[in-house]
Design a protein around this motif. Structure first.
Motif, PDB file in Angstrom:
ATOM      1  N   PRO A  60       0.782  -1.247   0.000  1.00 36.26           N
ATOM      2  CA  PRO A  60       0.000   0.000   0.000  1.00 36.26           C
ATOM      3  C   PRO A  60       0.817   1.302   0.000  1.00 36.26           C
ATOM      4  CG  PRO A  60      -0.922  -1.546   1.589  1.00 36.26           C
ATOM      5  CD  PRO A  60       0.378  -2.121   1.128  1.00 36.26           C
ATOM      6  N   ASP A  61       2.020   1.284   0.568  1.00 36.73           N
ATOM      7  CA  ASP A  61       2.752   2.546   0.716  1.00 36.73           C
ATOM      8  C   ASP A  61       3.644   2.799  -0.486  1.00 36.73           C
ATOM      9  OD1 ASP A  61       2.046   3.372   3.615  1.00 36.73           O
ATOM     10  OD2 ASP A  61       2.526   1.237   3.712  1.00 36.73           O
ATOM     11  N   LYS A 105      -3.246   5.784  11.159  1.00 38.80           N
ATOM     12  CA  LYS A 105      -2.900   6.077   9.765  1.00 38.80           C
ATOM     13  C   LYS A 105      -2.006   7.321   9.688  1.00 38.80           C
ATOM     14  CE  LYS A 105      -5.262   6.855   5.321  1.00 38.80           C
ATOM     15  NZ  LYS A 105      -4.781   5.683   4.581  1.00 38.80           N
ATOM     16  N   LEU A 162       4.712   3.491   9.877  1.00 41.49           N
ATOM     17  CA  LEU A 162       4.713   2.384   8.920  1.00 41.49           C
ATOM     18  C   LEU A 162       4.995   1.056   9.615  1.00 41.49           C
ATOM     19  CD1 LEU A 162       4.411   1.452   6.072  1.00 41.49           C
ATOM     20  CD2 LEU A 162       6.738   2.217   5.574  1.00 41.49           C
ATOM     21  N   ARG A 174      -1.656  -4.641   9.454  1.00 37.67           N
ATOM     22  CA  ARG A 174      -2.109  -5.229   8.188  1.00 37.67           C
ATOM     23  C   ARG A 174      -1.904  -6.742   8.183  1.00 37.67           C
ATOM     24  NH1 ARG A 174       1.421  -1.087   4.767  1.00 37.67           N
ATOM     25  NH2 ARG A 174       0.213   0.809   5.125  1.00 37.67           N
ATOM     26  N   GLU A 206      -5.663  -1.994   0.220  1.00 38.53           N
ATOM     27  CA  GLU A 206      -4.932  -1.211  -0.779  1.00 38.53           C
ATOM     28  C   GLU A 206      -5.021   0.294  -0.517  1.00 38.53           C
ATOM     29  OE1 GLU A 206      -7.360  -3.348  -1.318  1.00 38.53           O
ATOM     30  OE2 GLU A 206      -8.951  -2.462  -2.527  1.00 38.53           O
ATOM     31  N   GLN A 207      -5.922   0.686   0.398  1.00 39.60           N
ATOM     32  CA  GLN A 207      -5.999   2.106   0.779  1.00 39.60           C
ATOM     33  C   GLN A 207      -5.443   2.357   2.180  1.00 39.60           C
ATOM     34  OE1 GLN A 207     -10.058   3.532   0.188  1.00 39.60           O
ATOM     35  NE2 GLN A 207     -10.112   2.504  -1.795  1.00 39.60           N
ATOM     36  N   SER A 208      -4.678   1.396   2.687  1.00 43.57           N
ATOM     37  CA  SER A 208      -4.258   1.494   4.090  1.00 43.57           C
ATOM     38  C   SER A 208      -2.888   2.155   4.256  1.00 43.57           C
ATOM     39  CB  SER A 208      -4.248   0.097   4.711  1.00 43.57           C
ATOM     40  OG  SER A 208      -3.242  -0.706   4.107  1.00 43.57           O
ATOM     41  N   TRP A 209      -2.478   2.965   3.291  1.00 43.31           N
ATOM     42  CA  TRP A 209      -1.186   3.648   3.408  1.00 43.31           C
ATOM     43  C   TRP A 209      -1.198   4.606   4.601  1.00 43.31           C
ATOM     44  CZ3 TRP A 209      -4.398   4.561  -0.894  1.00 43.31           C
ATOM     45  CH2 TRP A 209      -5.076   5.790  -0.870  1.00 43.31           C
ATOM     46  N   THR A 219       0.129   8.195   6.459  1.00 44.69           N
ATOM     47  CA  THR A 219       0.354   9.557   5.988  1.00 44.69           C
ATOM     48  C   THR A 219       0.858  10.417   7.135  1.00 44.69           C
ATOM     49  OG1 THR A 219      -0.739  11.520   5.127  1.00 44.69           O
ATOM     50  CG2 THR A 219      -2.158   9.941   6.221  1.00 44.69           C
TER      51      THR A 219
END
Lengths: 92, 335
Positions: free
Chosen positions: A31-32, B78, B87, B94, B316-319, B321
């Motif tokens: 994802p990153d 997040k 991260l 995750r 897939e949207q779990s980045w 920030t």
């Protein structure tokens, strides 16, 4: 080298005990995105029980940092699977 | 019953908390403590978190006496915060969400503080002062958002305190702010410092530069003691925080104040805020260090509210920030 037509590349291939674990590692690590305008791209894919990672970078310094931090995170997700796995059966 | 596990690691604390319908089942935490005079760097902090996150997770599960099957949702921070530590913790969240086949939920760290503060204190609709090492905001709820009424225009108030502690080589164990608070109790002389409030916003970097420049000269000349400086800095910074909070309250017509974030467990700040609240006939709500300081349960609690209102975060949207403002989140769990 910076400005060279051909970018540097690095390929990593990681076998897992099962296809499911390879997929979990992929979905955990994918994802990153690399920073935009960072002069580096990274692509992850899974083929059966193998995780493939492919880097392209303008400079060795940037490539080294990205690969090194990726390996730390890969090791962490593998350790997590070892301690808190195996994956639960989805039929349960 | 809804059980949510929360992972927090946006700064130098790593915590895993488990919440079941408003009850804290477990909330273990570790802190990365640096030597006096040194701050915590992202890569070293991430290394610390990597080394102990799995132990903390195991401790949380054992203390809560639950198995992964009992969990309904895996929440993690997040953002906002330091990239590498965020991260590290997201990777573990995750992974276990997939191992255990549970939905994942990315939580805004600031929202975690607010929701945990509301739960613990029972404050209904407070004006929130969120003060920590990375954030300084005055927040009030309106129209499905936590709106930011005032904030720092440069560094966080806790960052100002932490960096002042480095100048005087005050210990970072258990935290620089705690040690400043203890020394300030012995301060006798008030040293005048710049006072920088602009409407509902505040500035702390000028005060830090001033005291960094002046501290050693004043101490060497015998004009004041380190304790006097701790006292004077706290009085100045906290007066500013009380002023901007009061202005936001007047603006919103609010009769409740909730203090959250690591600096919020400072008893002197709570005393000063209580005086202002008393004068206005308002009520003050605050929590102790278990919940003020970053912890996993606050992420689980915000996650619980979000999950119950139907939110989840696809992998897939779990980045993560580093920047993630409080008012970006749509508050779907309040009227």
């Amino acid at each position: 080298m910076a400005g060279a037509a051909q970018p540097l590349s690095f390929t990593l291939t990681v076998p897992f005990p099962s296809c499911l674990e390879a997929q979990i590692a992929h979905d955990t690590l994918a994802p990153d995105a690399e920073p935009r305008r960072g002069g580096i791209t990274k692509q992850l894919s899974v083929n059966r029980n193998i995780l493939h990672v492919q880097w392209q970078a303008d400079e060795a310094r940037i490539l080294r940092v990205s690969v090194s931090s990726f390996l730390d995170l890969l090791s962490l997700t593998v350790q997590t699977m070892d301690r808190f796995g195996p994956p639960l059966d989805s039929n349960l | 019953m809804t059980v949510v596990i929360g992972f927090e690691g946006s700064a130098n604390k790593i915590g895993v908390g488990i919440m079941r319908d408003g009850t804290v089942l477990a909330n273990p935490r570790r802190t990365y403590i640096t030597p006096p005079g040194q701050g915590f760097q992202p890569s070293d902090t991430a290394r610390h978190h990597r080394a102990c996150v799995l132990d903390v997770l195991q401790e949380a599960l054992q203390e809560a006496q639950i198995t992964p099957q009992d969990i309904d949702c895996v929440a993690y921070t997040k953002g906002p915060g330091m990239g590498a530590p965020l991260l590290t913790v997201a990777i573990v969240a995750r992974t276990v969400a997939q191992l255990w086949k549970k939905p994942l939920l990315g939580v805004n760290h600031c929202i975690g503080h607010i929701e945990m503060g509301r739960l613990i204190t029972g404050a209904q609709n407070p004006t929130v002062l969120y003060v920590s090492g990375g954030n300084t905001q005055v927040i009030a709820y309106s129209e499905h958002r936590y709106q930011i009424f005032g904030e720092t225009i440069d560094i966080a108030v806790g960052n100002c305190l932490d960096r002042f502690a480095r100048v005087l080589k005050i210990s970072n164990d258990p935290s620089p702010g705690y040690n400043i608070e203890q020394m300030a109790k012995k301060g006798k002389k008030f040293v005048e410092l710049p006072y920088t409030v602009k409407g509902m916003d505040a500035s702390f970097s000028g005060i830090l530069s001033y005291i960094e420049e002046a501290a050693h000269k004043m101490l060497l000349s015998g004009n004041c003691t380190p304790e006097d400086l701790c006292f004077s800095l706290q009085e100045t910074l906290f007066s500013m925080l009380v002023e901007i909070t009061e202005r936001a309250m007047a603006h919103c017509g609010s009769q409740e104040v909730l203090i959250v974030g690591g600096v919020g467990c400072n008893v002197r700040l709570q005393e000063m805020m209580a005086i202002m609240c008393k004068e206005r006939g308002a009520r003050l709500f605050a929590t102790d260090e278990r919940f003020c300081i970053d912890n996993g349960a606050m992420i689980a609690q915000a996650g619980w509210e979000m999950f119950r209102s139907g939110q989840t975060t696809p992998l897939e949207q779990s980045w993560i920030t580093q920047r993630y403002r409080t008012d970006e989140v749509e508050v779907t769990w309040r009227d």
